[in-house]
Structure formats: C-alpha cells, structure tokens
Design an enzyme around this catalytic site. Structure first.
Site, PDB file in Angstrom:
ATOM      1  N   GLY A 113       0.830  -1.204   0.000  1.00 57.03           N
ATOM      2  CA  GLY A 113       0.000   0.000   0.000  1.00 57.03           C
ATOM      3  C   GLY A 113       0.855   1.240   0.000  1.00 57.03           C
ATOM      4  O   GLY A 113       2.064   1.177   0.226  1.00 57.03           O
ATOM      5  N   PRO A 114       0.252   2.391  -0.276  1.00 61.68           N
ATOM      6  CA  PRO A 114       1.009   3.641  -0.321  1.00 61.68           C
ATOM      7  C   PRO A 114       1.571   4.010   1.045  1.00 61.68           C
ATOM      8  O   PRO A 114       1.130   3.497   2.081  1.00 61.68           O
ATOM      9  CB  PRO A 114      -0.033   4.670  -0.792  1.00 61.68           C
ATOM     10  CG  PRO A 114      -1.357   4.073  -0.420  1.00 61.68           C
ATOM     11  CD  PRO A 114      -1.193   2.603  -0.524  1.00 61.68           C
TER      12      PRO A 114
ATOM     13  N   GLY B  62       2.109   5.780   4.501  1.00 58.69           N
ATOM     14  CA  GLY B  62       1.142   6.356   5.414  1.00 58.69           C
ATOM     15  C   GLY B  62      -0.155   5.580   5.518  1.00 58.69           C
ATOM     16  O   GLY B  62      -1.111   6.048   6.140  1.00 58.69           O
TER      17      GLY B  62
ATOM     18  N   LYS C  19       1.004   0.407   7.452  1.00 60.60           N
ATOM     19  CA  LYS C  19       1.704  -0.886   7.415  1.00 60.60           C
ATOM     20  C   LYS C  19       2.614  -1.075   8.635  1.00 60.60           C
ATOM     21  O   LYS C  19       2.550  -2.094   9.320  1.00 60.60           O
ATOM     22  CB  LYS C  19       2.526  -0.997   6.119  1.00 60.60           C
ATOM     23  CG  LYS C  19       1.705  -0.861   4.847  1.00 60.60           C
ATOM     24  CD  LYS C  19       2.521  -1.124   3.622  1.00 60.60           C
ATOM     25  CE  LYS C  19       3.597  -0.085   3.377  1.00 60.60           C
ATOM     26  NZ  LYS C  19       3.052   1.247   3.082  1.00 60.60           N
ATOM     27  N   THR C  20       3.461  -0.083   8.913  1.00 58.89           N
ATOM     28  CA  THR C  20       4.383  -0.189  10.039  1.00 58.89           C
ATOM     29  C   THR C  20       3.632  -0.190  11.364  1.00 58.89           C
ATOM     30  O   THR C  20       4.024  -0.873  12.321  1.00 58.89           O
ATOM     31  CB  THR C  20       5.398   0.975  10.007  1.00 58.89           C
ATOM     32  OG1 THR C  20       6.101   0.941   8.760  1.00 58.89           O
ATOM     33  CG2 THR C  20       6.396   0.869  11.145  1.00 58.89           C
TER      34      THR C  20
ATOM     35  N   GLU D  80      10.448  -4.988   4.677  1.00 62.53           N
ATOM     36  CA  GLU D  80      11.165  -4.918   3.404  1.00 62.53           C
ATOM     37  C   GLU D  80      12.658  -4.710   3.618  1.00 62.53           C
ATOM     38  O   GLU D  80      13.206  -3.621   3.427  1.00 62.53           O
ATOM     39  CB  GLU D  80      10.584  -3.831   2.498  1.00 62.53           C
ATOM     40  CG  GLU D  80      11.124  -3.859   1.075  1.00 62.53           C
ATOM     41  CD  GLU D  80      10.989  -5.232   0.421  1.00 62.53           C
ATOM     42  OE1 GLU D  80      11.824  -6.090   0.708  1.00 62.53           O
ATOM     43  OE2 GLU D  80      10.069  -5.435  -0.373  1.00 62.53           O
TER      44      GLU D  80
END
Length: 587
Positions: free
Chosen positions: A372-373, A375, A378-379, A502
């Site tokens: 996903g983009p 912001g 994800k983190t 990643e």
C-alpha cells in the site's frame, strides 16, 4: 531561603531518598561525628577565653598546649571521617537512583519515547541525580551542624553577656529578610537552568547521533546555529545565577562586617568599663564567626535545595510512569495458529486515526505481504503485533485467545523482526548476533546462523572474525552486512513469527540478492508477515493484503489482485515500468 519549599516537596524528596535505602548506620555515625566536631568547635573559644584572661608564661604549660592541639586534631579527624561517610552515602544514593531510572527507562513503553527526547532522559539520569548527590554530600550536614553551632554559640554568648547577644540577634533577622527574595529568585533561575540543560543535552544527543546526515546535507551551519542558541540561553541563565550570587556575597559580607564593628565597638566599651574581660571579647568574635559562617552555608544549602526539589520532581515524574509488565499473563504454548485482526482501530492521537476497522487473518506457516502507499498504516500494524502499542479498538487473536493475555516476554520470544536498516549496537559481531538472548549459545550455533544468513562470507574476512568491533551503530559495516547480521540475529532466536519490513529496499542489487537468499532461509517453515515496497519481492506470497488510508481494500494472491484491485494493478504496472527502465539502463 525560599518559601517555595513546601511540605509536600520535602515529603517527596525524602521519600525518593528513602527508597534508595541509604545506610542508616553510616548516616548515624557521620551525624554523630559532625555533632562532636561542632561541639569541639564550641569549646575552643571558651578555652581561648580562659587562656587570654589567665595568660602567663608560668601558667601556660605543656598540658594547655596538649589540650589545644588535641582539640584541633579531634575536630579535624571527626570532620574528615564524617565527610567521607556522607560522600559514601551520597554516592550510594545517586547510584541507586540512576539504577532505578535506568531500569524504568528500559521498561517504559515505546509510546513514552514518542513524546520525550532521548537527551532529556539522559540529563535526568546524569545531571538531576548529581544535584541530589551534591545536596546530600555537601550541604545537609552543614545545615544541621550549623543549627547546632548557632544554638550553642548563642547559648554561650547569652551566658557571657546577654546585652551584646541581643544586639547580634537584632541584625540577623534583617539579613534574612534581605536574602529571602533572592532565594525565591534563585529557585526560578535554577529550575529554568535545569530545563534548559536538559533541552541542550537533547539537542547534542540528536545532532551527534546523526552526524553523517548533518555532513551529507551540509547542515553544519544550521546545527551550529541551533547549538549556539542553546549555549546562549544557558549563558543567560548562568548570568542570572551570577547576579544573585553577586548580591548574596556582598550582603553577607556587609552583615559580617556590621556585626564585627558593633561587637568590637560596643565590646571595647564594656571591656573598659570592666563588665567584660578581654578573653570574653575574643570569645565573642570567635563565636560570631561560628554563627555567621553556618548562616552563609544556609544560603548555599537553600540554593542547592531549590535545585534538588526541581530535580526530584522530574525524577519522580519518570519513576511514576507506567512501565511494561513483561511477565503478567500466561506463557505462549501453541504458536502454530492463525493470527487474526478483528475490527482493529488505532490512533497515535485521538484526532489522527491510523487504522480503521482492520479485519484479516494470517495463517500459520504462510507468507502474508502487506502493500500500500506510504502512510497507509503498514508499520503501525507491525507495532501492534509486537505489542509496542495497544489497539484503541478491536483485538488481535492467536487462535481464539487475545495476544494481550500472553506475557510480553513469551510473546516477543516468538517474534523475529528484520527492519529496513537492522539496528546494530556497538560491540562485536558475535555480541550483535546474540543480542537479547537469555540462554547460553555455542559458537557452533552462532556460525550456523551466520552461514544461513550468508554473513559468514564477510565475517571470516576480518582478522578478528566474530570478535570484530563494529563501531557505534555498526558504522564499520555496509548496509548489506548489517542486514545479514540482523537476519543471523533473528535465526539464532528461532522465532515462529517473522516480521520483515522490506529488508532489501535500501540495498544495492548484489547485496539484495544475497539478503534475499538469507531471508529465504529465515522464512522457511515460519509464519511471515512482510511489508513490501517492491512488489517483485512478494509476488509469490500466499496472501497479499492491500492497505489504503488505514483500511483493507483488497486481499488475495498477486494474480487475483491484478484482476480485482485497480490500485494494486496500478502499483504493479508502475513498478514493472520502473524495472524495465532499470534493466535498459543496465544494458
């Protein structure tokens, strides 16, 4: 001398000191010796008085000399031993305080560090605790022995000549009234100075830890200006403190000289009138100094006390923070189950929602990629799995049990985390691979983990091998080398759940190939969650979850999302074009 020191402040201060468990025996001995030293000091002027009044070479024999020398030696020894014992107690107090603060900092949750600067915490642990030590070792004894000296001296002076003593007493309250406003001013200046020192320490810590960024960005002038401003503010506080001292010193000297002139003038008249003897006058002068000197020390005591009150308030604030409980709950027993996110919501701040009604399932032994983009959250999702934060809504389950029901220690033992830039601590390569392990690890295990991470290739090239020093934050290693050590660190822990942020996105093509092989070894047979910036790294994932603005907008395999998810398809097309461009440039 300030009204700012309230009963509550005193109570908090003594409670803080009491919890460090200082040696009562040493304090009692030090206090007793200090009192004895003070009492001996009170006797010496009387001895001097008798010596002057009855002086003659016939009467002044070896006994008098012996007694006088013995008194001075006794005072010096008792004072010296007392000072050492109090310093021992003070050093013990500051050591235990720093130990408590360090333990507290280690166990504070990540959220605390989101809101506080590291440099400020360092200042609390070093500067503020040193202020408390200074109060204990240098000032508290002087304060209490000073009170004994003043009371004793006034008692003896009243006995010698009550009229002259009353005159002395009249001047002392006047000096206190003059010094009291200065004490209040000193409190404000001291508190501001401590805050500014903490801020300056934070600036130094931040800039020096990112000195390569400073230099690569040509930001030396900017950071110099920031540091210069901090130095300037500290200078202004220092000047304010100096001004107060500049008032206090002359005022105390004025009081001393006024008292001395009054005693010499009025006392001389009474000696001529035969009311006082010459020895009485000398004793008065000696006792004057035994009163005035402690009073000057009181000024220093109250100044240091103001600083200590401010320091103890900040230390107590930190010690009262809620810390992570690593061992509350039950142990993780059956880890090979699905991890389920049910209606998860999260916000760092109430008005900034990061995750919104996230519901998904991560099956055991499979690889799940989150794309996903920037912001999209994800983190943050990783942080919730690690339990750095608690969801503000919903819950995360392992099987049918909420992960909050497990002890933090046993839950985090199941997780291996490899970030984009694996953090490396100063020390050896071996120490970094074994970092955080509580069990004994054999050299064979370390070598095996390093081989599986393809780190043995460069480690064995160093003369010191696994004992090679890597420098602060691993500055002597390349990005790929740091990543491989990070993977070896995860391998040796044998985690059942892997979180990969990643780990190859910032590497060159050669390092990326090697690290991908190492990651393949790491992922084998484990539940893996991958944050993907490059779709090429997650095409073969068992499940891909697309996050957008904190919501799950698509779930499936690469092929399924290409057909059903327009934004994923757009991501894929863009990255394929980018890869074609890179390929053409390489050719």
């Amino acid at each position: 001398m300030s009204l700012q020191v309230t009963g509550s402040s005193w109570g908090e201060f003594f409670q803080l000191i009491r919890k460090t468990k200082p040696s009562k025996k040493r304090m009692a001995i030090a206090g007793t010796l200090s009192v004895l030293s003070t009492v001996v000091g009170l006797v010496i002027p009387l001895f001097t008085k008798n010596l002057i009044d009855d002086f003659s070479f016939d009467n002044f024999g070896s006994v008098h000399i012996f007694l006088l020398i013995s008194a001075f030696i006794a005072q010096a020894i008792t004072s010296g031993v007392s000072i050492y014992l109090l310093n021992h107690v003070g050093q013990h107090v500051v050591a235990r305080l720093r130990e408590r603060l360090w333990k507290k900092h280690i166990h504070l949750p990540v959220r605390f560090y989101d809101d506080h600067k590291t440099g400020e915490m360092i200042s609390r642990m070093t500067n503020d605790t040193a202020i408390l030590k200074g109060l204990i070792t240098d000032h508290i004894t002087n304060f209490f022995t000073g009170i004994i000296a003043i009371i004793g001296s006034f008692g003896i002076l009243l006995y010698l000549d009550w009229q002259m003593t009353i005159i002395m007493l009249a001047l002392i309250p006047l000096s206190i009234l003059i010094l009291l406003p200065l004490g209040r001013k000193m409190y404000k200046v001291s508190k501001g100075l401590q805050d500014e020192t903490a801020g300056f320490t934070a600036l130094l810590s931040e800039v020096l830890s990112h000195v390569r960024l400073v230099k690569s960005s040509n930001a030396e002038h900017r950071e110099y200006s920031s540091g210069k401003s901090g130095v300037g503010r500290l200078f202004q506080f220092g000047l304010a403190e100096a001004k107060i001292h500049a008032w206090i010193g002359p005022l105390i000297s004025l009081v001393i000289m006024s008292l001395l002139v009054v005693i010499l003038g009025y006392g001389g008249l009474r000696v001529q009138a035969g009311v006082l003897s010459s020895g009485d006058l000398v004793a008065f002068i000696l006792y004057l100094f035994q009163i005035v000197i402690p009073m000057t020390q009181f000024t220093a005591f109250f100044t240091q006390l103001q600083k200590a009150m401010g320091a103890s308030e900040r230390i107590i604030e930190i010690l009262e923070e809620d810390e992570e409980d690593l061992h509350s709950g039950k142990e993780v027993e059956h880890i090979h189950q699905s991890i389920r996110f049910k209606e998860i919501e999260f916000a760092y701040k109430k008005e900034e929602q990061i995750l919104n009604k996230i519901t998904l399932e991560i099956k055991p032994g499979q690889t799940t990629a989150i794309v996903g983009p920037s912001g999209s959250g994800k983190t943050t999702l990783f942080s919730l799995v690690e339990r750095y934060y608690l969801p503000t809504g919903g819950a995360i389950y392992l099987g049918d049990e909420q992960i909050d029901s497990f002890t933090l220690a046993s839950w985090r033992e199941q997780i291996g985390y490899v970030s984009q830039e694996s953090p490396i601590t100063s020390g050896t390569i071996k120490e970094n691979i074994c970092y955080g392990l509580t069990r004994e690890v054999t050299d064979a295990e370390i070598v095996k983990a390093a081989k599986m991470a393809y780190a043995d290739q460069f480690i064995e090239e160093y003369p010191d091998g696994y004992h090679t020093q890597v420098g602060e934050r691993g500055v002597k290693l390349s990005g790929g080398q740091r990543q491989r050590i990070g993977i070896a660190r995860a391998l040796i822990r044998d985690p059942k759940i892997l979180l990969l942020d990643e780990a190859t996105s910032s590497l060159d093509s050669h390092s990326e190939i090697v690290v991908q092989k190492a990651l393949g070894n790491l992922m084998a047979g484990r539940t893996t969650i991958v944050i993907a910036h490059r779709l090429s790294t997650v095409i073969d994932a068992d499940q891909i979850i697309f996050l957008d603005k904190g919501r799950v907008t698509g779930t499936g395999t690469h092929a399924e999302l290409l057909e059903t998810h327009p934004m994923y398809r757009e991501f894929a097309v863009q990255q394929l074009k980018l890869n074609d461009i890179r390929l053409n440039e390489t050719v």
